[in-house]
Design a protein around this motif. Structure first.
Motif, PDB file in Angstrom:
ATOM      1  N   GLU A 189       0.808  -1.205   0.000  1.00  0.00           N
ATOM      2  CA  GLU A 189       0.000   0.000   0.000  1.00  0.00           C
ATOM      3  C   GLU A 189       0.849   1.266   0.000  1.00  0.00           C
ATOM      4  OE1 GLU A 189      -0.267  -2.528   1.963  1.00  0.00           O
ATOM      5  OE2 GLU A 189      -2.315  -3.338   1.789  1.00  0.00           O
ATOM      6  N   SER A 190       2.165   1.080   0.200  1.00  0.00           N
ATOM      7  CA  SER A 190       3.033   2.250   0.301  1.00  0.00           C
ATOM      8  C   SER A 190       3.275   2.904  -1.051  1.00  0.00           C
ATOM      9  CB  SER A 190       4.382   1.858   0.942  1.00  0.00           C
ATOM     10  OG  SER A 190       5.043   0.910   0.112  1.00  0.00           O
ATOM     11  N   GLY A 191       2.837   2.268  -2.131  1.00  0.00           N
ATOM     12  CA  GLY A 191       3.021   2.815  -3.463  1.00  0.00           C
ATOM     13  C   GLY A 191       4.243   2.244  -4.159  1.00  0.00           C
ATOM     14  N   GLY A 192       4.288   2.550  -5.442  1.00  0.00           N
ATOM     15  CA  GLY A 192       5.435   2.043  -6.218  1.00  0.00           C
ATOM     16  C   GLY A 192       5.466   0.541  -6.288  1.00  0.00           C
ATOM     17  N   ARG A 193       4.281  -0.069  -6.251  1.00  0.00           N
ATOM     18  CA  ARG A 193       4.257  -1.541  -6.227  1.00  0.00           C
ATOM     19  C   ARG A 193       4.759  -2.147  -7.553  1.00  0.00           C
ATOM     20  NH1 ARG A 193      -2.138  -2.229  -5.455  1.00  0.00           N
ATOM     21  NH2 ARG A 193      -1.702  -0.474  -4.061  1.00  0.00           N
ATOM     22  N   PHE A 194       4.717  -1.373  -8.682  1.00  0.00           N
ATOM     23  CA  PHE A 194       5.167  -1.933  -9.964  1.00  0.00           C
ATOM     24  C   PHE A 194       6.689  -1.883 -10.141  1.00  0.00           C
ATOM     25  CE2 PHE A 194       0.716  -1.033 -11.050  1.00  0.00           C
ATOM     26  CZ  PHE A 194       0.365  -2.199 -11.716  1.00  0.00           C
ATOM     27  N   ILE A 195       7.375  -1.071  -9.285  1.00  0.00           N
ATOM     28  CA  ILE A 195       8.825  -0.885  -9.467  1.00  0.00           C
ATOM     29  C   ILE A 195       9.579  -2.200  -9.293  1.00  0.00           C
ATOM     30  CG2 ILE A 195      10.866   0.300  -8.604  1.00  0.00           C
ATOM     31  CD1 ILE A 195       8.894   2.069 -10.120  1.00  0.00           C
ATOM     32  N   THR A 196       9.262  -2.926  -8.228  1.00  0.00           N
ATOM     33  CA  THR A 196       9.982  -4.189  -7.954  1.00  0.00           C
ATOM     34  C   THR A 196       9.776  -5.178  -9.077  1.00  0.00           C
ATOM     35  OG1 THR A 196       9.682  -3.823  -5.600  1.00  0.00           O
ATOM     36  CG2 THR A 196      10.277  -6.038  -6.295  1.00  0.00           C
ATOM     37  N   LEU A 197       8.549  -5.271  -9.593  1.00  0.00           N
ATOM     38  CA  LEU A 197       8.263  -6.233 -10.661  1.00  0.00           C
ATOM     39  C   LEU A 197       8.875  -5.790 -11.982  1.00  0.00           C
ATOM     40  CD1 LEU A 197       6.783  -8.772  -9.916  1.00  0.00           C
ATOM     41  CD2 LEU A 197       6.225  -6.928  -8.359  1.00  0.00           C
ATOM     42  N   SER A 198       9.054  -4.484 -12.196  1.00  0.00           N
ATOM     43  CA  SER A 198       9.757  -4.005 -13.401  1.00  0.00           C
ATOM     44  C   SER A 198      11.221  -4.453 -13.384  1.00  0.00           C
ATOM     45  CB  SER A 198       9.673  -2.481 -13.485  1.00  0.00           C
ATOM     46  OG  SER A 198       8.329  -2.065 -13.638  1.00  0.00           O
ATOM     47  N   LEU A 199      11.837  -4.383 -12.167  1.00  0.00           N
ATOM     48  CA  LEU A 199      13.216  -4.871 -12.030  1.00  0.00           C
ATOM     49  C   LEU A 199      13.300  -6.362 -12.326  1.00  0.00           C
ATOM     50  CD1 LEU A 199      16.154  -4.362 -11.248  1.00  0.00           C
ATOM     51  CD2 LEU A 199      15.499  -4.739  -8.847  1.00  0.00           C
ATOM     52  N   ALA A 200      12.291  -7.152 -11.866  1.00  0.00           N
ATOM     53  CA  ALA A 200      12.284  -8.588 -12.152  1.00  0.00           C
ATOM     54  C   ALA A 200      12.180  -8.847 -13.648  1.00  0.00           C
ATOM     55  CB  ALA A 200      11.118  -9.241 -11.408  1.00  0.00           C
ATOM     56  N   ALA A 201      11.341  -8.033 -14.345  1.00  0.00           N
ATOM     57  CA  ALA A 201      11.211  -8.199 -15.797  1.00  0.00           C
ATOM     58  C   ALA A 201      12.527  -7.906 -16.501  1.00  0.00           C
ATOM     59  CB  ALA A 201      10.099  -7.292 -16.324  1.00  0.00           C
ATOM     60  N   ALA A 202      13.225  -6.847 -16.037  1.00  0.00           N
ATOM     61  CA  ALA A 202      14.515  -6.510 -16.652  1.00  0.00           C
ATOM     62  C   ALA A 202      15.534  -7.631 -16.454  1.00  0.00           C
ATOM     63  CB  ALA A 202      15.041  -5.197 -16.079  1.00  0.00           C
TER      64      ALA A 202
END
Length: 644
Positions: free
Chosen positions: A53-66
């Motif tokens: 809930e703190s936000g930026g929840r897509f950032i971690t998964l974007s790193l996994a995709a990279a």
């Protein structure tokens, strides 16, 4: 210092390993599995480290995709992106399994923005990896090409070198060094001028100057090098000038091939050709070739003068025109058979050259195609006019000599017949006076019983001399009879004749104790009456000369010598000295004194005459006190099947 493409900085090495990663070197399922694992791990870390809930929840998964794209490529990265979107929307916020966003519009735009961002990042990573593969392939191709060029230069079968414009070497391969015998270190301190033959250096420098001046781009010559060990090496040199992009001369490329063997072969060939020409001129041999299809004959170099022909090419009709008419059928027939491969072309014929007929010996061999058809003839011609004239002269002389021999033979035969007739007539006519002398001497002895001892001795010597002369006349008659008439050959059993004669001798001398041995199957092909006389004389001599031997023995046998059968009569009697053997077969010549053994010396002469009339040989072996052996041959013996 050797070049290496491995940097010493660990970060640089790590970066190169990451940049040089090849996703396609791994299987598709393993890349997908890693992408799923990375995505799930990123999801767990996001839940553990910070609330969604703190936000930026897509950032971690974007790193996994990279990371997934770096490891597994574009497909693995997009799989991680889609899986990450599912995890963000349904599993990062409780209650798990339900949509984490209250506003569907917000959810749509956030997911769309994340998908586009991930697509750009993953696509950029995939593009980078594709370009990296291209660069690596290009680099590998360059390295392979460079290595091949290096191998071509270093391991070439020909000498190769790069040199500066002043002649100093840039690099030289080992083949070049081996060619001149110097090591690489020695070559670095030398120029091509140092081992070029002085007689060839001027031409080489002149052509090199023209090349540097731009008159020519390259040149090829054959020149000589002086090997380190002192001998000459012939080479074929090709020199090319390499220019800078600005068109200025940069350096020279030299390619050198050892042609010493070829030059030696060429020299040997020139020598052989020169010797062949000299041999042809000395021997008078002319060479030619013929095209079987066109029927054109070509006289090869130097042969026209040998044959004294007006030109070097002829058609078959032109050659036939100068061939002697009597020899044309032979030439045509033998040529046709030779072309068909049924005979060898080797003839002697005459050609009309100038105003004279000349004899030539001609031989030819044929070259044939795959089907066996004659396509070309190669031949040699030798003038044999002198030899043919000599042969004709020899034939004439032989004919003349044979005629003279026949005349001489006839004259000798006539003289021989006349001598034989004369001997026979003289011997026959002498019988009558001898009978008269012997008769009157005997009458004087009977009519005058009161003659004194001296007169009676004279009469007895007269009668003994007349008797001896009668025996001599009988011997002459026997010799003359043996020399007359033809030898009538037929099967003869020498053993049977010898047995009969020895039995007759034993009956005439019953007081003698003589033993004999006769080898069985003594057969010959001869005149029976002459063989009878031959054995009678030999056996009579053996009987006579064993008179003083206590245990007399006579032997009749055969022996094989020089592939011929020799019939032998041997005894153990008085023998004789072989030093006087030359008188043995002469008429009326004796080797013993009259008081030792009586005889006239006509027997062995008769034996020799009989053997000679059969075409055989007679020889004797003896020693004083050890007997004698007489052996003879009777050539023309019949086969055993024809003998009785």
């Amino acid at each position: 210092m050797p070049y290496t493409d491995e940097p010493s900085n660990p970060l640089h090495r790590l970066w190169r390993q990451i940049a040089g990663w090849q996703p396609d070197h791994h299987s598709l399922w393993s890349r997908y599995a890693v992408a799923v694992a990375i995505t799930l791990a990123a999801t767990v870390l996001r839940i553990v480290l910070a609330p969604a809930e703190s936000g930026g929840r897509f950032i971690t998964l974007s790193l996994a995709a990279a990371l997934s794209a770096l490891y597994g490529g574009f497909r693995a990265g997009m799989l991680s992106t889609v899986l990450g979107m599912v995890m963000v929307n349904f599993f990062l916020v409780k209650p798990y399994g339900t949509l984490a966003f209250d506003d569907p519009g917000e959810a749509f735009w956030l997911n769309l923005w994340h998908f586009i961002t991930a697509l750009v990042v993953v696509g950029a990573i995939a593009l980078m990896q594709w370009q990296n593969r291209l660069w690596r392939a290009a680099g590998e191709a360059v390295r392979r090409s460079t290595r091949q060029l290096e191998d071509t230069f270093e391991h070439s079968a020909t000498g190769m070198a790069h040199s500066r414009l002043d002649g100093r070497w840039i690099r030289v391969n080992q083949t070049y060094c081996d060619l001149v015998g110097y090591t690489r270190l020695e070559m670095e301190t030398m120029s091509f001028r140092d081992f070029t033959h002085p007689d060839d250096l001027g031409l080489d420098l002149s052509l090199q100057a023209r090349t540097l001046a731009g008159e020519i781009d390259h040149y090829s010559i054959e020149k000589r090098y002086i090997h380190k060990q002192g001998h000459t090496v012939w080479v074929h040199l090709t020199l090319s000038l390499i220019r800078t992009p600005a068109g200025e001369p940069d350096y020279l490329i030299a390619v050198v091939q050892n042609v010493s063997d070829r030059k030696a072969t060429e020299e040997a060939l020139r020598t052989s050709e020169q010797l062949l020409r000299q041999a042809q001129q000395l021997a008078g041999l002319a060479t030619w070739q013929a095209d079987v299809a066109t029927r054109r004959f070509t006289i090869l170099a130097g042969s026209k003068d040998i044959l004294d022909l007006p030109r070097t090419e002829f058609s078959d009709e032109e050659l036939l025109a100068i061939t002697h008419p009597d020899d044309r059928p032979l030439v045509l027939r033998q040529w046709a058979l030779a072309v068909q491969g049924k005979a060898v072309y080797d003839i002697e014929s005459r050609l009309r050259i100038g105003d004279h007929d000349r004899w030539y010996s001609v031989q030819a061999d044929f070259e044939r195609d795959a089907q066996g058809r004659a396509v070309r003839a190669l031949g040699v011609t030798l003038e044999v006019t002198g030899r043919k004239q000599a042969e004709l002269e020899i034939q004439r002389l032989n004919a003349s000599l044979e005629n003279r021999i026949q005349q001489r033979t006839q004259a000798l035969r006539d003289a021989y017949d006349e001598l034989e007739s004369y001997s026979y007539a003289v011997a026959h006519d002498l019988r009558s006076p001898l009978r008269i002398i012997n008769g009157f001497a005997q009458a004087l002895q009977e009519d005058n019983p009161a003659l004194d001892a001296a007169s009676l001795s004279h009469l007895q010597r007269i009668m003994a001399a007349s008797k001896k002369m009668g025996l001599l006349i009988d011997g002459l008659l026997q010799l003359s009879q043996i020399g007359r008439g033809e030898v009538q050959r037929q099967p003869v059993n020498l053993g049977a004749i010898a047995t009969r004669l020895l039995e007759e001798l034993a009956a005439e001398s019953p007081q003698r104790s003589v033993t004999w041995s006769i080898e069985p199957d003594l057969h010959a092909w001869a005149d029976p009456s002459l063989v009878d006389a031959l054995l009678q004389n030999l056996l009579h001599n053996a009987w006579k000369y064993t008179a003083s031997t206590p245990q007399a023995h006579i032997r009749v046998f055969t022996r094989e010598m020089d592939g011929q059968t020799h019939f032998c009569v041997s005894d153990n009697g008085a023998g004789f000295d072989m030093a006087r053997a030359e008188k043995l077969f002469q008429p009326f010549q004796r080797l013993h004194q009259p008081h030792e053994f009586e005889g006239l010396g006509i027997g062995l002469a008769t034996v020799q005459r009989i053997v000679q009339r059969h075409g055989g040989l007679l020889h004797a072996e003896a020693a004083p006190g050890h007997g004698a052996t007489f052996c003879f041959t009777l050539p023309g013996e019949a086969s055993p099947d024809s003998l009785p």
